[in-house]
Design a protein around this motif. Structure first.
Motif, mmCIF file in Angstrom:
data_model
loop_
_atom_site.group_PDB
_atom_site.id
_atom_site.type_symbol
_atom_site.label_atom_id
_atom_site.label_comp_id
_atom_site.label_asym_id
_atom_site.label_seq_id
_atom_site.Cartn_x
_atom_site.Cartn_y
_atom_site.Cartn_z
ATOM 1 N N PRO A 221 -2.855 4.429 -11.742
ATOM 2 C CA PRO A 221 -1.663 5.466 -11.007
ATOM 3 C C PRO A 221 -1.805 6.516 -9.934
ATOM 4 N N LEU A 222 -3.399 6.634 -9.924
ATOM 5 C CA LEU A 222 -3.716 8.075 -8.847
ATOM 6 C C LEU A 222 -4.454 7.058 -7.885
ATOM 7 N N TYR A 223 -4.365 5.914 -8.115
ATOM 8 C CA TYR A 223 -4.818 4.677 -7.216
ATOM 9 C C TYR A 223 -3.848 4.633 -6.554
ATOM 10 N N HIS A 224 -2.894 4.795 -6.288
ATOM 11 C CA HIS A 224 -1.182 4.274 -5.684
ATOM 12 C C HIS A 224 -0.789 5.083 -4.485
ATOM 13 N N PRO A 225 -0.283 4.256 -3.235
ATOM 14 C CA PRO A 225 0.020 4.669 -2.297
ATOM 15 C C PRO A 225 1.316 6.116 -2.305
ATOM 16 N N LEU A 226 1.743 5.540 -3.916
ATOM 17 C CA LEU A 226 2.987 6.700 -3.967
ATOM 18 C C LEU A 226 1.942 7.938 -4.258
ATOM 19 N N ASN A 227 0.790 7.859 -5.287
ATOM 20 C CA ASN A 227 0.403 8.855 -5.076
ATOM 21 C C ASN A 227 -0.162 9.924 -3.633
ATOM 22 N N ASP A 228 -0.158 8.994 -3.221
ATOM 23 C CA ASP A 228 -0.677 9.456 -2.405
ATOM 24 C C ASP A 228 0.636 10.561 -0.983
ATOM 25 N N ARG A 229 1.773 9.604 -1.066
ATOM 26 C CA ARG A 229 2.712 10.462 -0.342
ATOM 27 C C ARG A 229 3.251 11.571 -0.946
ATOM 28 N N VAL A 230 3.259 11.542 -2.223
ATOM 29 C CA VAL A 230 3.675 12.772 -2.855
ATOM 30 C C VAL A 230 3.039 14.166 -2.992
ATOM 31 N N VAL B 201 7.314 4.413 -0.880
ATOM 32 C CA VAL B 201 7.075 4.543 -0.505
ATOM 33 C C VAL B 201 6.907 3.084 -0.736
ATOM 34 N N VAL B 202 5.417 1.712 0.262
ATOM 35 C CA VAL B 202 4.988 0.311 -0.323
ATOM 36 C C VAL B 202 4.715 0.422 -1.446
ATOM 37 N N LYS B 203 5.640 -1.745 -1.649
ATOM 38 C CA LYS B 203 5.321 -1.441 -3.276
ATOM 39 C C LYS B 203 3.694 -2.175 -3.587
ATOM 40 N N GLN B 204 3.295 -2.928 -2.831
ATOM 41 C CA GLN B 204 2.212 -3.711 -2.823
ATOM 42 C C GLN B 204 1.314 -2.856 -2.189
ATOM 43 N N PRO B 205 -0.444 -3.159 -2.723
ATOM 44 C CA PRO B 205 -0.574 -3.841 -3.984
ATOM 45 C C PRO B 205 -0.266 -3.228 -5.311
ATOM 46 N N SER B 206 -0.368 -3.159 -6.440
ATOM 47 C CA SER B 206 -0.490 -2.725 -7.714
ATOM 48 C C SER B 206 -1.269 -1.723 -7.275
ATOM 49 N N THR B 207 -0.764 -1.097 -8.529
ATOM 50 C CA THR B 207 -1.764 0.454 -8.468
ATOM 51 C C THR B 207 -3.266 0.451 -10.186
ATOM 52 N N TYR B 208 -3.574 -1.502 -10.637
ATOM 53 C CA TYR B 208 -4.372 -1.870 -10.606
ATOM 54 C C TYR B 208 -4.998 -2.597 -9.466
ATOM 55 N N ALA B 209 -4.649 -2.618 -8.769
ATOM 56 C CA ALA B 209 -6.113 -3.423 -7.569
ATOM 57 C C ALA B 209 -6.055 -2.128 -6.747
ATOM 58 N N CYS B 210 -4.899 -1.444 -6.325
ATOM 59 C CA CYS B 210 -5.621 -0.287 -5.639
ATOM 60 C C CYS B 210 -6.661 0.042 -6.376
ATOM 61 N N GLN B 211 -6.104 0.300 -7.978
ATOM 62 C CA GLN B 211 -7.443 1.320 -8.800
ATOM 63 C C GLN B 211 -8.684 0.587 -8.544
ATOM 64 N N LEU B 212 -9.008 -1.134 -8.358
ATOM 65 C CA LEU B 212 -9.733 -1.955 -8.498
ATOM 66 C C LEU B 212 -10.827 -2.225 -7.072
ATOM 67 N N ARG B 213 -10.107 -1.792 -6.062
ATOM 68 C CA ARG B 213 -10.103 -1.502 -5.407
ATOM 69 C C ARG B 213 -11.355 -0.239 -5.076
ATOM 70 N N ALA B 214 -10.661 0.783 -4.755
ATOM 71 C CA ALA B 214 -11.685 2.088 -4.862
ATOM 72 C C ALA B 214 -12.601 2.291 -6.064
ATOM 73 N N PHE B 215 -13.068 1.461 -7.269
ATOM 74 C CA PHE B 215 -14.080 1.627 -7.914
ATOM 75 C C PHE B 215 -15.371 0.206 -7.554
#
Length: 360
Positions: A139-148, A296-310
């Motif tokens: 959840p920390l990698y999704h744009p929702l966390n950034d917006r909050v 906020v934008v729903k996609q990509p998923s939290t998991y995709a955001c995390q995988l890309r960051a990794f």
């Protein structure tokens, strides 16, 4: 790493990180193989499980091309750059460290280890090997966390005074490994780690990446099986003076629920479904006599955001949001909550975990 990947949704061309999977857990599909389709920087290349026959079956179902007969064989594979540890909690530290010392970068399922001591040991192994270790705190990698965090840092609700996170995901089956103390089970370990991570991220907005915990002022953790909490309700105080509360349950209703509340000197902010914002979510801000809602934008998923960051941390050294600097103090807080609730921290089950089923 292999040659350069093709452009993909939200991605850029760059080296492809080849990942091997330890464990035939259900979470592999949700957290790795499905999001990998959205992340061209990653290839899921191999899998190993305790039962080779189950490994072959799981790999075929998920489209993973190679299967190794043992965990050690996978770690020795020279064609792998990284390892995803999807084993029971009690085995995260052991196999995470072995992967690091085998020269692999590591993405390990949450919670990163069973306790603070193991977390420190894993962090030390990453430093000594020059490899990356990342807790799968998606959840920390999704744009929702950034917006909050952006809204809070801007002072939208004034100075933060209190924050709460509530998460629920019923696990009715007594056979589930999350009800085993020896395997590192418990509501705090399964769901409370998410709640704590979100609070630390929100309270730390505008300053530190994650707020430091000063004290656990109170904690209740009724059990279902010996020393395994079915629910945890902990009251916290952060170093900056704000208070916090996390409530996590694996028992009862509502199912699949998550929400956060942040109260400030000038208003309040609530977040609906911070754990799965790709399905639905809502931010509500009440301040200055007005109430506003946004998504906020729903996609990509939290998991995709995390995988890309990794992948970008591995290939380009980009910072992570759930590396050792974050997960070591988080596990210290988890231990402190257990002690305050009168329960022992996890960590007695490494040997028992070696013969456990992989059903997380």
């Amino acid at each position: 790493m292999t040659d350069r990947a093709e452009d993909g949704p939200g991605g850029t061309t760059g080296p492809t990180v080849r990942i091997g999977v330890l464990g035939a857990a259900r979470v592999v599909k949700t957290a790795l193989t499905e999001p990998a389709r959205e992340v061209p920087e990653v290839t899921v290349a191999a899998l190993a499980a305790r039962d080779p026959a189950r490994a072959r079956e799981h790999a075929a179902r998920l489209g993973i091309p190679r299967v190794h007969d043992s965990y050690d064989a996978l770690l020795a594979d020279p064609e792998l750059d990284a390892v995803y540890v999807a084993l029971p909690n009690a085995l995260h530290a052991t196999w995470g460290e072995r992967a690091l010392r085998a020269g692999k970068h590591v993405l390990v399922e949450k919670p990163v280890t069973s306790n603070e001591n193991e977390a420190r040991q894993l962090a030390r192994a990453a430093e000594e090997t020059g490899r990356i270790v990342c807790e799968a705190m998606h959840p920390l990698y999704h744009p929702l966390n950034d917006r909050v965090r952006e809204l809070l840092a801007a002072g939208t609700i004034g100075e933060i005074r209190h924050a709460e996170a509530h998460v629920a995901f019923p696990i009715p089956s007594a056979k589930d490994i999350r009800w085993s103390y020896e395997l590192g089970g418990g509501a705090l370990m399964d769901l409370g780690v998410y709640a704590l991570a979100l609070l630390r991220s929100y309270v730390g907005a505008g300053g530190e990446e994650e707020a430091a915990l000063k004290d656990v002022e109170g904690a209740l953790a009724p059990v279902r099986t010996k020393d395994v909490d079915r629910r945890v309700d902990a009251r916290l105080r952060f170093a900056g003076g704000a208070t916090g509360r996390i409530v996590a349950t694996m028992w009862g209703w509502p199912p699949l629920a998550s929400r956060c509340l942040v109260e400030g000197t000038a208003g309040r902010l609530t977040v609906l479904n911070p754990l799965g914002p790709q399905m639905f979510h809502r931010i509500t801000v009440t301040a200055g006599g007005r109430r506003t809602r946004e998504r906020v934008v729903k996609q990509p998923s939290t998991y995709a955001c995390q995988l890309r960051a990794f992948a970008r941390a591995v290939t380009g050294g980009e910072p992570l949001r759930s590396g050792p600097e974050q997960f070591v103090p988080a596990m210290a807080a988890i231990d402190a909550i257990y002690r305050r609730a009168g329960l022992p921290p996890r960590g007695a089950g490494a040997e028992a975990g070696r013969v456990a089923g992989e059903t997380v």
